[in-house]
Design a protein around this motif. Structure first.
Motif, PDB file in Angstrom:
ATOM      1  N   ARG A 333       0.826  -1.208   0.000  1.00  0.00           N
ATOM      2  CA  ARG A 333       0.000   0.000   0.000  1.00  0.00           C
ATOM      3  C   ARG A 333       0.856   1.251   0.000  1.00  0.00           C
ATOM      4  NH1 ARG A 333      -4.430  -1.893   4.560  1.00  0.00           N
ATOM      5  NH2 ARG A 333      -5.524  -3.412   3.242  1.00  0.00           N
ATOM      6  N   VAL A 334       1.897   1.218   0.834  1.00  0.00           N
ATOM      7  CA  VAL A 334       2.785   2.380   0.899  1.00  0.00           C
ATOM      8  C   VAL A 334       3.474   2.599  -0.449  1.00  0.00           C
ATOM      9  CG1 VAL A 334       4.901   3.264   1.933  1.00  0.00           C
ATOM     10  CG2 VAL A 334       3.158   2.192   3.376  1.00  0.00           C
ATOM     11  N   ASN A 335       3.954   1.527  -1.035  1.00  0.00           N
ATOM     12  CA  ASN A 335       4.678   1.644  -2.304  1.00  0.00           C
ATOM     13  C   ASN A 335       3.781   2.119  -3.425  1.00  0.00           C
ATOM     14  OD1 ASN A 335       6.980   0.783  -1.053  1.00  0.00           O
ATOM     15  ND2 ASN A 335       6.844  -1.331  -1.770  1.00  0.00           N
ATOM     16  N   ARG A 336       2.516   1.692  -3.409  1.00  0.00           N
ATOM     17  CA  ARG A 336       1.608   2.064  -4.492  1.00  0.00           C
ATOM     18  C   ARG A 336       1.110   3.499  -4.348  1.00  0.00           C
ATOM     19  NH1 ARG A 336      -2.095  -3.424  -5.294  1.00  0.00           N
ATOM     20  NH2 ARG A 336      -0.387  -4.763  -5.999  1.00  0.00           N
ATOM     21  N   GLN A 339       2.545   7.638  -0.452  1.00  0.00           N
ATOM     22  CA  GLN A 339       2.248   8.523   0.674  1.00  0.00           C
ATOM     23  C   GLN A 339       1.988   7.657   1.900  1.00  0.00           C
ATOM     24  OE1 GLN A 339      -0.676  11.577  -0.163  1.00  0.00           O
ATOM     25  NE2 GLN A 339      -0.435  11.207  -2.372  1.00  0.00           N
ATOM     26  N   PRO A 340       2.985   7.432   2.744  1.00  0.00           N
ATOM     27  CA  PRO A 340       2.820   6.551   3.895  1.00  0.00           C
ATOM     28  C   PRO A 340       1.642   6.926   4.774  1.00  0.00           C
ATOM     29  CG  PRO A 340       5.124   7.122   3.589  1.00  0.00           C
ATOM     30  CD  PRO A 340       4.350   7.975   2.633  1.00  0.00           C
ATOM     31  N   GLY A 341       1.279   8.168   4.829  1.00  0.00           N
ATOM     32  CA  GLY A 341       0.166   8.577   5.683  1.00  0.00           C
ATOM     33  C   GLY A 341      -1.193   8.338   5.068  1.00  0.00           C
ATOM     34  N   ARG A 342      -1.229   8.145   3.738  1.00  0.00           N
ATOM     35  CA  ARG A 342      -2.506   7.947   3.064  1.00  0.00           C
ATOM     36  C   ARG A 342      -2.382   6.760   2.118  1.00  0.00           C
ATOM     37  NH1 ARG A 342      -3.991  13.370   0.191  1.00  0.00           N
ATOM     38  NH2 ARG A 342      -5.841  12.120  -0.304  1.00  0.00           N
ATOM     39  N   PRO A 343      -2.345   5.537   2.685  1.00  0.00           N
ATOM     40  CA  PRO A 343      -2.146   4.357   1.842  1.00  0.00           C
ATOM     41  C   PRO A 343      -3.335   4.106   0.932  1.00  0.00           C
ATOM     42  CG  PRO A 343      -2.681   3.701   4.083  1.00  0.00           C
ATOM     43  CD  PRO A 343      -2.479   5.202   4.111  1.00  0.00           C
ATOM     44  N   ALA A 344      -3.026   3.736  -0.299  1.00  0.00           N
ATOM     45  CA  ALA A 344      -4.084   3.374  -1.241  1.00  0.00           C
ATOM     46  C   ALA A 344      -4.479   1.930  -1.018  1.00  0.00           C
ATOM     47  CB  ALA A 344      -3.581   3.558  -2.678  1.00  0.00           C
ATOM     48  N   PRO A 345      -5.753   1.584  -1.217  1.00  0.00           N
ATOM     49  CA  PRO A 345      -6.182   0.200  -1.046  1.00  0.00           C
ATOM     50  C   PRO A 345      -5.412  -0.711  -1.991  1.00  0.00           C
ATOM     51  CG  PRO A 345      -8.056   1.681  -1.272  1.00  0.00           C
ATOM     52  CD  PRO A 345      -6.841   2.470  -1.610  1.00  0.00           C
ATOM     53  N   ALA A 346      -5.037  -1.886  -1.483  1.00  0.00           N
ATOM     54  CA  ALA A 346      -4.298  -2.838  -2.309  1.00  0.00           C
ATOM     55  C   ALA A 346      -4.787  -4.240  -2.011  1.00  0.00           C
ATOM     56  CB  ALA A 346      -2.801  -2.744  -2.009  1.00  0.00           C
ATOM     57  N   PRO A 347      -4.897  -5.089  -3.027  1.00  0.00           N
ATOM     58  CA  PRO A 347      -5.305  -6.462  -2.797  1.00  0.00           C
ATOM     59  C   PRO A 347      -4.181  -7.282  -2.195  1.00  0.00           C
ATOM     60  CG  PRO A 347      -4.721  -6.149  -5.085  1.00  0.00           C
ATOM     61  CD  PRO A 347      -4.639  -4.792  -4.427  1.00  0.00           C
ATOM     62  N   GLU A 348      -4.525  -8.475  -1.754  1.00  0.00           N
ATOM     63  CA  GLU A 348      -3.512  -9.417  -1.272  1.00  0.00           C
ATOM     64  C   GLU A 348      -2.483  -9.628  -2.378  1.00  0.00           C
ATOM     65  OE1 GLU A 348      -1.912 -12.108   1.516  1.00  0.00           O
ATOM     66  OE2 GLU A 348      -3.492 -10.609   1.633  1.00  0.00           O
ATOM     67  N   PRO A 349      -1.190  -9.693  -2.057  1.00  0.00           N
ATOM     68  CA  PRO A 349      -0.194  -9.881  -3.113  1.00  0.00           C
ATOM     69  C   PRO A 349      -0.425 -11.181  -3.860  1.00  0.00           C
ATOM     70  CG  PRO A 349       0.765 -10.291  -0.944  1.00  0.00           C
ATOM     71  CD  PRO A 349      -0.578  -9.665  -0.717  1.00  0.00           C
ATOM     72  N   THR A 350      -0.336 -11.110  -5.180  1.00  0.00           N
ATOM     73  CA  THR A 350      -0.463 -12.318  -5.981  1.00  0.00           C
ATOM     74  C   THR A 350       0.838 -13.088  -5.936  1.00  0.00           C
ATOM     75  OG1 THR A 350       0.359 -11.266  -7.979  1.00  0.00           O
ATOM     76  CG2 THR A 350      -2.013 -11.116  -7.563  1.00  0.00           C
ATOM     77  N   ALA A 351       0.788 -14.349  -6.371  1.00  0.00           N
ATOM     78  CA  ALA A 351       2.000 -15.167  -6.374  1.00  0.00           C
ATOM     79  C   ALA A 351       3.062 -14.559  -7.282  1.00  0.00           C
ATOM     80  CB  ALA A 351       1.667 -16.586  -6.824  1.00  0.00           C
ATOM     81  N   SER A 352       2.627 -13.993  -8.405  1.00  0.00           N
ATOM     82  CA  SER A 352       3.606 -13.400  -9.311  1.00  0.00           C
ATOM     83  C   SER A 352       4.269 -12.191  -8.687  1.00  0.00           C
ATOM     84  CB  SER A 352       2.929 -13.012 -10.631  1.00  0.00           C
ATOM     85  OG  SER A 352       1.860 -12.122 -10.398  1.00  0.00           O
ATOM     86  N   GLU A 353       3.516 -11.405  -7.914  1.00  0.00           N
ATOM     87  CA  GLU A 353       4.109 -10.254  -7.244  1.00  0.00           C
ATOM     88  C   GLU A 353       5.118 -10.700  -6.197  1.00  0.00           C
ATOM     89  OE1 GLU A 353       0.495  -8.504  -5.921  1.00  0.00           O
ATOM     90  OE2 GLU A 353       0.549  -6.912  -7.407  1.00  0.00           O
ATOM     91  N   VAL A 354       4.772 -11.757  -5.462  1.00  0.00           N
ATOM     92  CA  VAL A 354       5.681 -12.269  -4.450  1.00  0.00           C
ATOM     93  C   VAL A 354       6.966 -12.758  -5.088  1.00  0.00           C
ATOM     94  CG1 VAL A 354       6.021 -14.103  -2.763  1.00  0.00           C
ATOM     95  CG2 VAL A 354       3.877 -12.837  -2.806  1.00  0.00           C
ATOM     96  N   GLU A 355       6.828 -13.499  -6.202  1.00  0.00           N
ATOM     97  CA  GLU A 355       8.009 -14.031  -6.844  1.00  0.00           C
ATOM     98  C   GLU A 355       8.862 -12.915  -7.437  1.00  0.00           C
ATOM     99  OE1 GLU A 355       7.191 -17.495  -5.374  1.00  0.00           O
ATOM    100  OE2 GLU A 355       9.010 -16.886  -6.362  1.00  0.00           O
ATOM    101  N   ALA A 356       8.222 -11.882  -7.966  1.00  0.00           N
ATOM    102  CA  ALA A 356       8.975 -10.752  -8.500  1.00  0.00           C
ATOM    103  C   ALA A 356       9.763 -10.069  -7.389  1.00  0.00           C
ATOM    104  CB  ALA A 356       8.037  -9.762  -9.180  1.00  0.00           C
ATOM    105  N   SER A 357       9.121  -9.953  -6.224  1.00  0.00           N
ATOM    106  CA  SER A 357       9.797  -9.344  -5.092  1.00  0.00           C
ATOM    107  C   SER A 357      11.004 -10.170  -4.667  1.00  0.00           C
ATOM    108  CB  SER A 357       8.820  -9.197  -3.917  1.00  0.00           C
ATOM    109  OG  SER A 357       9.482  -8.681  -2.796  1.00  0.00           O
ATOM    110  N   SER A 358      10.808 -11.485  -4.663  1.00  0.00           N
ATOM    111  CA  SER A 358      11.906 -12.375  -4.295  1.00  0.00           C
ATOM    112  C   SER A 358      13.059 -12.258  -5.278  1.00  0.00           C
ATOM    113  CB  SER A 358      11.406 -13.820  -4.249  1.00  0.00           C
ATOM    114  OG  SER A 358      12.462 -14.699  -3.983  1.00  0.00           O
ATOM    115  N   ALA A 359      12.725 -12.196  -6.570  1.00  0.00           N
ATOM    116  CA  ALA A 359      13.764 -12.124  -7.603  1.00  0.00           C
ATOM    117  C   ALA A 359      14.589 -10.861  -7.482  1.00  0.00           C
ATOM    118  CB  ALA A 359      13.130 -12.206  -8.988  1.00  0.00           C
TER     119      ALA A 359
END
Length: 396
Positions: A333-336, A339-359
């Motif tokens: 939410r913060v990254n999207r 603005q750390p004080g006003r986080p935008a709604p974000a869905p649960e991370p998908t598997a592809s997002e997790v793997e991209a983060s890991s990579a």
């Protein structure tokens, strides 16, 4: 006798079946070499009527009905018993074939050394219209054997290709001789697929796209919250029971790696597991992890996000796993929002997002937050250092 039988189990697919059949028959695709078996699994809608209209126009189509509604697995078994083709391809009624798919498959099975199983490339079309290509060509580039004819022992990492039945075209006599069939319940493709690959003496691949998986909201178990997702443990246990006498360490390590990836994918999907069931699902996953771990010399957790989750499984640290999930969601939410004080709604991370983060070797979290979660995981799972081993499969 036809060279290829396409078996289509049908239940409440009235709206999608015409699109599926149009792509199967094409402009006379396959000619007399093609047979289409539509299996009406006692569908309460107009699916059978749709199939019969198509059968009246195309003599290659026959429509049969199961004695009682039993689910897609038993419906496939019923259709297999009625098929006459040299090869059988199970196609889902709400999916479609790509242009030229039938011809590509017929060409793949027409050689002097016919394979037992042909793996075909696919793509996933989401209900948003986004298309994701399957990973078979990428896997084939690293095949240590001949991709036109190999065994599971020669290429264990092929287990990372999606375990869906519609990416496999199988020799019918091979299927009937081995007695392979689909069990009841959800996730029945898991034990069927790996039993199939284990027994095949010759496997080949078609890397040109042949199949389009249409992922539709409300029409797939992958997007349905239900306690039947716990069937996944039964199906993976059936798989390991079948592989009990397989001593090949390469096969067992590859299968274990894929199982862990798959179970973490299921529990990480908020559209599958009810929140109140997450603890029980995590514990069942941890049980299988610990039971079939091939040993620290053969397999160790991966790097980054994936490895952190794997170490939490090893430690049976559910609270640590849930804390990490919350950290990850906040970080997204913060990254999207920026603005750390006003986080935008974000869905649960998908598997592809997790793997991209890991990579990218990043926790995807603000400085200090991700580190705390990582330190907690390390504290709860001593003796299990993270190091890269087999990379996680891509999302099917």
């Amino acid at each position: 006798m036809p060279a290829l039988s396409i078996v289509i189990p049908v239940y409440e697919a009235e709206d999608y079946l015409p699109g599926c059949l149009d792509t199967v028959i094409g402009d006379g695709a396959g000619g007399d070499a093609l047979e289409i078996v539509v299996v009406d699994d006692c569908s309460p809608d107009g699916s059978r009527a749709v199939a019969e209209r198509y059968a009246a126009r195309d003599g290659r189509i026959k429509v049969i009905t199961t004695p009682a509604n039993a689910g897609s697995g038993p419906a496939r078994n019923f259709g297999l018993a009625q098929a006459n083709g040299d090869y059988v391809w199970f196609v889902d009624a709400d999916d479609e074939l790509k242009p030229g798919a039938v011809e590509r498959v017929l060409a793949a099975v027409a050689g002097p050394r016919p394979p037992d199983v042909v793996l075909v490339q696919h793509e996933k079309r989401r209900d948003t219209g986004a298309i994701e290509t399957g990973e078979l060509p990428e896997l084939a580039e690293h095949c240590p054997a001949d991709p036109s004819g190999f065994t599971l022992a020669e290429w264990p990492r092929i287990v990372d290709y999606t375990h869906t039945p519609w990416t496999k075209v199988s020799r019918r006599e091979f299927l009937t001789a081995t007695g392979l069939g689909f069990p009841t319940g959800w996730y029945t493709d898991i034990p069927w697929t790996y039993a199939l690959l284990r027994r095949a003496e010759r496997i080949s691949v078609v890397t040109e796209c042949c199949y389009q998986w249409r992922q539709r909201a409300g029409s797939s178990i992958t997007r349905t919250r239900d306690d039947r997702h716990f069937d996944v443990f039964t199906q993976w246990q059936r798989t390991w029971d079948d592989f009990e006498d397989v001593d090949d360490p390469g096969i067992r390590v590859a299968l274990f790696n894929h199982m862990v990836w798959h179970l973490l994918l299921v529990i990480g999907n908020t559209e599958r597991v009810e929140p109140k069931q997450r603890r029980a699902f995590f514990r069942r996953t941890s049980e299988l992890y610990r039971r079939y771990h091939p040993g620290p010399e053969a397999w160790q957790p991966a790097a980054g996000v994936t490895g952190l989750k794997q170490r939490l499984l090893a430690a049976r640290a559910y609270l640590g796993y849930e804390a990490f999930r919350q950290v990850y969601r906040i970080a997204k939410r913060v990254n999207r929002s920026g603005q750390p004080g006003r986080p935008a709604p974000a869905p649960e991370p998908t598997a592809s997002e997790v793997e991209a983060s890991s990579a990218n070797s990043s926790m995807g979290a603000p400085s200090g937050v991700g580190a705390s979660a990582a330190q907690q995981a390390a504290d709860e799972s001593p003796g299990l250092p993270a190091q890269p081993t087999l990379p996680a499969p891509r999302v099917p």
